[in-house]
Design a protein around this motif. Structure first.
Motif, PDB file in Angstrom:
ATOM      1  N   SER A 195       0.817  -1.205   0.000  1.00 31.17           N
ATOM      2  CA  SER A 195       0.000   0.000   0.000  1.00 31.17           C
ATOM      3  C   SER A 195       0.855   1.261   0.000  1.00 31.17           C
ATOM      4  O   SER A 195       0.409   2.328  -0.409  1.00 31.17           O
ATOM      5  CB  SER A 195      -0.987  -0.008   1.169  1.00 31.17           C
ATOM      6  N   ASP A 201      -1.717   3.820  -7.668  1.00 32.19           N
ATOM      7  CA  ASP A 201      -2.833   4.744  -7.456  1.00 32.19           C
ATOM      8  C   ASP A 201      -4.060   3.990  -6.941  1.00 32.19           C
ATOM      9  O   ASP A 201      -4.120   2.766  -6.961  1.00 32.19           O
ATOM     10  CB  ASP A 201      -3.146   5.539  -8.730  1.00 32.19           C
ATOM     11  N   ASP A 202      -5.004   4.755  -6.453  1.00 31.30           N
ATOM     12  CA  ASP A 202      -6.139   4.153  -5.756  1.00 31.30           C
ATOM     13  C   ASP A 202      -6.932   3.182  -6.623  1.00 31.30           C
ATOM     14  O   ASP A 202      -7.401   2.151  -6.148  1.00 31.30           O
ATOM     15  CB  ASP A 202      -7.067   5.248  -5.222  1.00 31.30           C
ATOM     16  N   ASP A 203      -7.087   3.524  -7.901  1.00 35.04           N
ATOM     17  CA  ASP A 203      -7.822   2.644  -8.805  1.00 35.04           C
ATOM     18  C   ASP A 203      -7.175   1.275  -8.875  1.00 35.04           C
ATOM     19  O   ASP A 203      -7.827   0.244  -8.782  1.00 35.04           O
ATOM     20  CB  ASP A 203      -7.841   3.230 -10.233  1.00 35.04           C
ATOM     21  N   LYS A 204      -5.857   1.307  -9.055  1.00 34.36           N
ATOM     22  CA  LYS A 204      -5.130   0.049  -9.171  1.00 34.36           C
ATOM     23  C   LYS A 204      -5.216  -0.748  -7.879  1.00 34.36           C
ATOM     24  O   LYS A 204      -5.375  -1.959  -7.905  1.00 34.36           O
ATOM     25  CB  LYS A 204      -3.670   0.321  -9.539  1.00 34.36           C
ATOM     26  N   LYS A 205      -5.091  -0.022  -6.778  1.00 33.91           N
ATOM     27  CA  LYS A 205      -5.202  -0.697  -5.480  1.00 33.91           C
ATOM     28  C   LYS A 205      -6.545  -1.392  -5.362  1.00 33.91           C
ATOM     29  O   LYS A 205      -6.622  -2.553  -4.972  1.00 33.91           O
ATOM     30  CB  LYS A 205      -5.068   0.325  -4.343  1.00 33.91           C
ATOM     31  N   ALA A 206      -7.593  -0.657  -5.758  1.00 35.13           N
ATOM     32  CA  ALA A 206      -8.934  -1.221  -5.638  1.00 35.13           C
ATOM     33  C   ALA A 206      -9.077  -2.464  -6.510  1.00 35.13           C
ATOM     34  O   ALA A 206      -9.638  -3.478  -6.061  1.00 35.13           O
ATOM     35  CB  ALA A 206      -9.975  -0.175  -6.017  1.00 35.13           C
TER      36      ALA A 206
END
Lengths: 351, 205
Positions: free
Chosen positions: B133, B138-143
């Motif tokens: 993390s 980026d957040d999209d990829k994390k999601a």
């Protein structure tokens, strides 16, 4: 991160035998990777990174508060709290002078000893009336304060257990302790207050004293005010009854099956009752022993051999109140020069 | 720096035990269990304190009925205490408790007919921890990474949860899940492989 490291990490992540090491290594797997990593520091670093990447998931955890788990424990102990029956060792109820009662108990004890060469449980006793006892356990990490029906106050150390009758008998007030307790006894000339542990029996009128048991056979009785009589409950073959009287500042210690008298430091011995953790001038091992008792965690010491005897000379400092284990470790880690790491139920100390 | 320390710094909660360390724990487990069997309330309390958080956490991962999860813990401990003298030797207390607890919890959910309904199975939800993390993701990829991981079969997630979140050995996990040790190993392997694939896709390194 440089490219050669990237490459190594990637290879490790793809290596099934490396997975085995991460998942559930056996001895040869453990050995293989230890050897592999020992070759150079870079490899070791890469192994750690690869492992960390493979394990980079966590699970959503529902947090359960301490209040919740304490309440649950209270319900459990309610359900398992069957009244414990034990034989009441009755002192003569008519006796004006309580020492008669104690003397009688000692004589009875002596008889039992000669007849059975055994402990206090003898056939002649089974006929005595039974009383049921209530059991109280001090929650871990806390000092519990508690008042008996006669007004006597006891402070119980974390995890200690006390058993007592709902109402005290006419001849005496007897309670049973496993752990550590500080007693402030309400004066009652006709009914001595008796604290029994596995090994020692302490008889008092109006007085304050500390009783501490640890292990099966160790016990300390430390007198702060008044006067108490301490006697041994269990006897070894061929030994005479061991009884002694304490004055304030004196302490009875059960050692090698005998009771010895010595002096003690009041502050050091009783400051726990007000929530103080006394670490002043303690050796490393003593300090760990004390913290173990307070916080009920296992300590694992690593690399101890490397610093050898130097540790023996070091001494801790400080008296702590209402401090977290972490804060205390921070301070004493400085004096003993270790790093620490707190885990769920254990603490790792690294020299 | 000591390896155990480095690892757990990297992986947050997860703990890696060296051999000497796990032997020490096993030894104390046996001692603790024997003391409890002999009637020591202190030992019993210690067993409770050491395991209650993980047990409730496990229960709450199996069902969203928190009251059933905690009722079962309570019943389990009361029964353990009552039957203590008849209980056998236990080498791994946590594993043993998890096994008993899961059986009890599923029975209770079945009896109360709250088992079949999928909404009551809360499952083991995977999150990303520290090392990833903090990576430049980026957040999209994390999601999408997280959702890919959560596509894993229930059993795989349960095995990962027991092995790495609760630090139980594969043999104990076999008992808990009612499968062979080798199968546990396979499940975890599957999990790590998917994780690896997902990571390599997302991280491009």
């Amino acid at each position: 991160m440089n490219t050669s490291n990237d490459h190594l990490i990637k290879n490790l992540i793809n290596d099934p035998y490396f997975h085995k090491w991460v998942i559930d290594p056996d001895q040869s797997c453990e050995k293989f990777w230890a050897n592999w990593g020992d070759k150079n520091a870079e490899r070791k670093e890469c192994m750690e990174q690869a492992r960390a990447i493979l394990l980079s998931f966590e699970f959503k955890s529902s947090s359960v508060s301490n209040e919740e788990t304490n309440a649950l424990w209270a319900q459990i102990s309610d359900q398992i709290e069957r009244p414990t029956s034990i034989n009441q060792k009755k002192l003569s109820p008519n006796s004006k002078n309580w020492w008669y009662g104690v003397a009688a108990a000692v004589v009875l004890f002596g008889m039992a000893f000669f007849a059975y060469n055994n402990e206090w449980n003898s056939a002649s006793e089974i006929a005595e009336p039974e009383i049921s006892l209530i059991e109280k356990v001090a929650p871990e990490g806390k000092i519990s304060s508690f008042q008996f029906e006669d007004g006597t106050r006891v402070r119980l150390f974390s995890g200690s257990i006390i058993r007592y009758p709902a109402t005290f008998g006419k001849g005496s007030r007897e309670v049973y302790l496993d752990g550590e307790g500080f007693f402030e006894v309400q004066k009652d000339v006709n009914r001595p207050f008796i604290v029994e542990t596995n090994t020692l029996k302490t008889t008092a009128l109006g007085t304050s004293f500390n009783v501490r048991t640890y292990g099966d056979s160790n016990c300390n009785v430390s007198l702060v005010t008044g006067k108490v009589k301490v006697e041994m409950l269990r006897k070894t073959r061929g030994r005479k009854a061991n009884t002694l009287f304490l004055n304030p500042g004196e302490e009875a210690t059960m050692k090698f099956d005998a009771v010895l008298k010595q002096s003690f430091d009041i502050e050091e011995t009783t400051s726990w009752k007000d929530g103080y953790i006394y670490l002043e001038n303690k050796s490393f091992d003593e300090t760990i022993g004390i913290l173990q008792r307070w916080f009920k965690v296992d300590f694992v010491v690593m690399n101890r051999a490397e610093i050898g005897n130097k540790l023996q000379e070091k001494r801790g400092i400080g008296t702590f109140k209402n401090q977290t284990l972490e804060n205390i470790l921070k301070v004493i880690g400085h004096s003993f020069e270790f790093n620490y790491q707190i885990q769920e139920d254990k603490v790792i100390l690294i020299f | 720096m000591n390896t155990a320390e480095t690892y757990s710094k990297k992986v947050g909660k997860q703990v890696f035990l060296n051999k000497e360390f796990s032997e020490k724990i096993r030894q104390t487990d046996e001692e603790l269990w024997n003391a409890f069997k002999e009637g020591s309330l202190t030992a019993f309390k210690q067993i409770y304190e050491q395991n209650i958080q993980s047990l409730l956490n496990y229960g709450n991962s199996i069902t969203s009925y928190r009251s059933i999860a905690s009722d079962c813990v309570q019943d389990l401990f009361v029964e353990l205490w009552k039957k203590r003298s008849k209980l056998g030797q236990v080498k791994h207390i946590k594993g043993y408790l998890f096994t008993c607890y899961k059986r009890r919890l599923l029975d209770s959910l079945r009896r109360q007919k709250k088992f079949r309904n999928i909404e009551y199975l809360s499952g083991f939800e995977i999150l990303l921890s520290e090392p990833i993390s903090t990576w430049t993701l980026d957040d999209d990829k994390k999601a999408s990474l997280v959702s890919a991981l959560n596509q894993l079969p229930y059993q795989v997630k349960e095995a990962l949860y027991l092995r790495f979140y609760n630090d139980l050995p594969c043999a104990e996990i076999g008992n808990i899940m009612g499968i062979k040790t080798q199968s546990v190993y396979n499940l975890i392997s599957t999990g790590l492989k998917s994780l690896r694939t997902a990571l390599l896709d997302f991280l491009h390194f």
